[in-house]
Design a protein around this motif. Structure first.
Motif, short mmCIF file in Angstrom:
data_model
loop_
_atom_site.label_atom_id
_atom_site.label_comp_id
_atom_site.label_asym_id
_atom_site.label_seq_id
_atom_site.Cartn_x
_atom_site.Cartn_y
_atom_site.Cartn_z
N GLY A 173 0.82 -1.22 0.00
CA GLY A 173 0.00 0.00 0.00
C GLY A 173 0.84 1.25 0.00
O GLY A 173 0.55 2.22 -0.68
N SER A 174 1.95 1.22 0.76
CA SER A 174 2.85 2.38 0.80
C SER A 174 3.47 2.63 -0.57
O SER A 174 3.55 3.75 -1.04
N ALA A 175 3.92 1.54 -1.24
CA ALA A 175 4.48 1.69 -2.59
C ALA A 175 3.45 2.22 -3.56
O ALA A 175 3.75 3.03 -4.44
N ALA A 176 2.20 1.77 -3.35
CA ALA A 176 1.14 2.26 -4.23
C ALA A 176 0.91 3.74 -4.06
O ALA A 176 0.55 4.44 -4.99
N VAL A 177 1.16 4.27 -2.84
CA VAL A 177 0.98 5.71 -2.61
C VAL A 177 2.17 6.48 -3.17
O VAL A 177 2.03 7.50 -3.82
N VAL A 178 3.41 5.98 -2.92
CA VAL A 178 4.61 6.70 -3.33
C VAL A 178 4.73 6.76 -4.85
O VAL A 178 5.08 7.78 -5.43
N LEU A 179 4.45 5.68 -5.52
CA LEU A 179 4.63 5.62 -6.97
C LEU A 179 3.82 6.68 -7.71
O LEU A 179 4.37 7.40 -8.54
N PRO A 180 2.52 6.85 -7.42
CA PRO A 180 1.77 7.91 -8.11
C PRO A 180 2.32 9.30 -7.83
O PRO A 180 2.34 10.16 -8.70
N GLU A 181 2.79 9.57 -6.60
CA GLU A 181 3.34 10.90 -6.28
C GLU A 181 4.58 11.19 -7.12
O GLU A 181 4.78 12.29 -7.62
N LEU A 209 5.34 9.86 -10.01
CA LEU A 209 4.90 10.07 -11.39
C LEU A 209 4.28 11.44 -11.58
O LEU A 209 4.50 12.11 -12.59
N GLN A 210 3.50 11.84 -10.58
CA GLN A 210 2.87 13.17 -10.67
C GLN A 210 3.92 14.27 -10.68
O GLN A 210 3.82 15.25 -11.43
N ARG A 211 4.94 14.12 -9.83
CA ARG A 211 5.99 15.14 -9.78
C ARG A 211 6.74 15.21 -11.11
O ARG A 211 7.05 16.28 -11.62
N ARG A 212 7.04 14.03 -11.67
CA ARG A 212 7.73 13.98 -12.95
C ARG A 212 6.89 14.59 -14.06
O ARG A 212 7.40 15.33 -14.91
#
Length: 338
Positions: A19-27, A29-32
């Motif tokens: 779940g933590s990885a699922a939260v970090v990954l979109p952030e 990608l959004q920053r990029r």
């Protein structure tokens, strides 16, 4: 029961990590994506700015060519006052456009204006009314017994320039100014300077005060001098000088082959240096009684001062400042001149 609880805990940990990885990954990608969009926006703005600059440059070149031809036609027709007014408007057009023009375009414009100013001065000299010559009647023989007639006074010959006065350029008209003096206090006033071309040449350790409104000023091959000058209607050329302090107000300032000099300037276009080193700039502070009237007669705009905008024709890099000139720190600027 304890074993079941431990098993449940072990299962829960991977789920929490997932779940933590699922939260970090979109952030991430959004920053990029945000950074990518910012880059795209910067490129778009840069392209638009370039298009605007090209359009402004095209408009300037067309308007400048048109007005230059108009001034040339007026000069040829002898309409000197109208030519002078159009020439002043041409100078203002150049001054207002320097912020988006390339340095070589600014230089070409300044050279064209300077050439037209020289043509205007030459036409004024050419069209000045010449002295009228009258034939004097031959002296009649005196009648016998009459008193002899007194001789008519001969007009005095023009005085030669005094020591230290500028002789002018070879083949040209005598200029107002000084040359060859050493360790002297030199001064000219409003009546002597009014719309005259002034030359200061080969001075050593002199202090020069020019209180008035010259048309042009040339400072050539001077060493260790202080030059304080009122508003100059057109251009100032400083050439081959060193260790000098100059306070100047003008439309154009060009400085060649000069080193270790400080300039306090009010200039309506960008100053130009070439072949110079260790020159520094600050705003024009000098004042004297009557200077406001001299600014009015000069046509200079007191609200337009590009004292800190300098084009170095020996430094073409746009991402680094020229090492040949600098700004005088505020705490080191002269505020009291007398």
């Amino acid at each position: 029961a304890p074993g079941e609880a431990a098993g449940a805990g072990a299962l829960a940990q991977p789920e929490a990590a997932a779940g933590s990885a699922a939260v970090v990954l979109p952030e991430r990608l959004q920053r990029r994506e945000a950074e990518r969009q910012q880059g795209v926006e910067r490129q778009r703005q840069k392209k638009e700015a370039q298009v605007v600059k090209e359009e402004q440059t095209e408009f300037f070149l067309a308007a400048f060519a048109r007005d230059r031809e108009a001034v040339e036609a007026l000069l040829a027709a002898g309409a000197l006052e109208e030519a002078a007014a159009r020439l002043q408007a041409l100078q203002k057009l150049l001054t207002g456009s320097v912020r988006f023009l390339a340095p070589y375009e600014v230089r070409q414009g300044q050279e064209a204006v300077a050439r037209l100013q020289g043509d205007l001065a030459a036409r004024r000299q050419q069209l000045q009314p010449k002295k009228k010559f009258a034939f004097r009647a031959l002296k009649k023989e005196a009648a016998p017994g009459s008193a002899p007639r007194a001789a008519e006074p001969v007009p005095p010959a023009p005085a030669a320039p005094g020591p230290g006065l500028a002789e002018g350029e070879p083949g040209g008209e005598p200029l107002c100014g000084f040359s060859g003096a050493q360790d002297a206090e030199l001064e000219l006033g409003p009546a002597e300077l009014r719309q005259r071309d002034v030359l200061l040449a080969e001075l050593r350790g002199c202090r020069v005060r020019l209180r008035g409104n010259p048309n042009t000023l040339r400072v050539r091959d001077c060493r260790g001098c202080t030059v304080l000058c009122g508003p100059v209607s057109t251009s100032v050329l400083v050439d081959g000088c060193s260790d000098c302090l100059l306070a100047l107000a003008c439309q154009q300032l060009r400085t060649h082959r000069t080193r270790d000099c400080r300039f306090y300037v009010q200039v309506t276009s960008r100053a130009v240096i070439e072949g110079c080193s260790e020159v520094s700039f600050a705003p024009y502070y000098w004042s004297y009684p009557g200077i406001e009237g001299d600014f009015e007669s000069s046509g200079l705009d007191r609200d337009s001062n590009n004292w800190n905008l300098v084009d170095d024709f020996d430094w073409l890099a746009t991402d680094k400042p020229s090492p040949n000139w600098s700004l005088i720190p505020e705490q080191e600027r002269i505020t009291c001149w007398d």
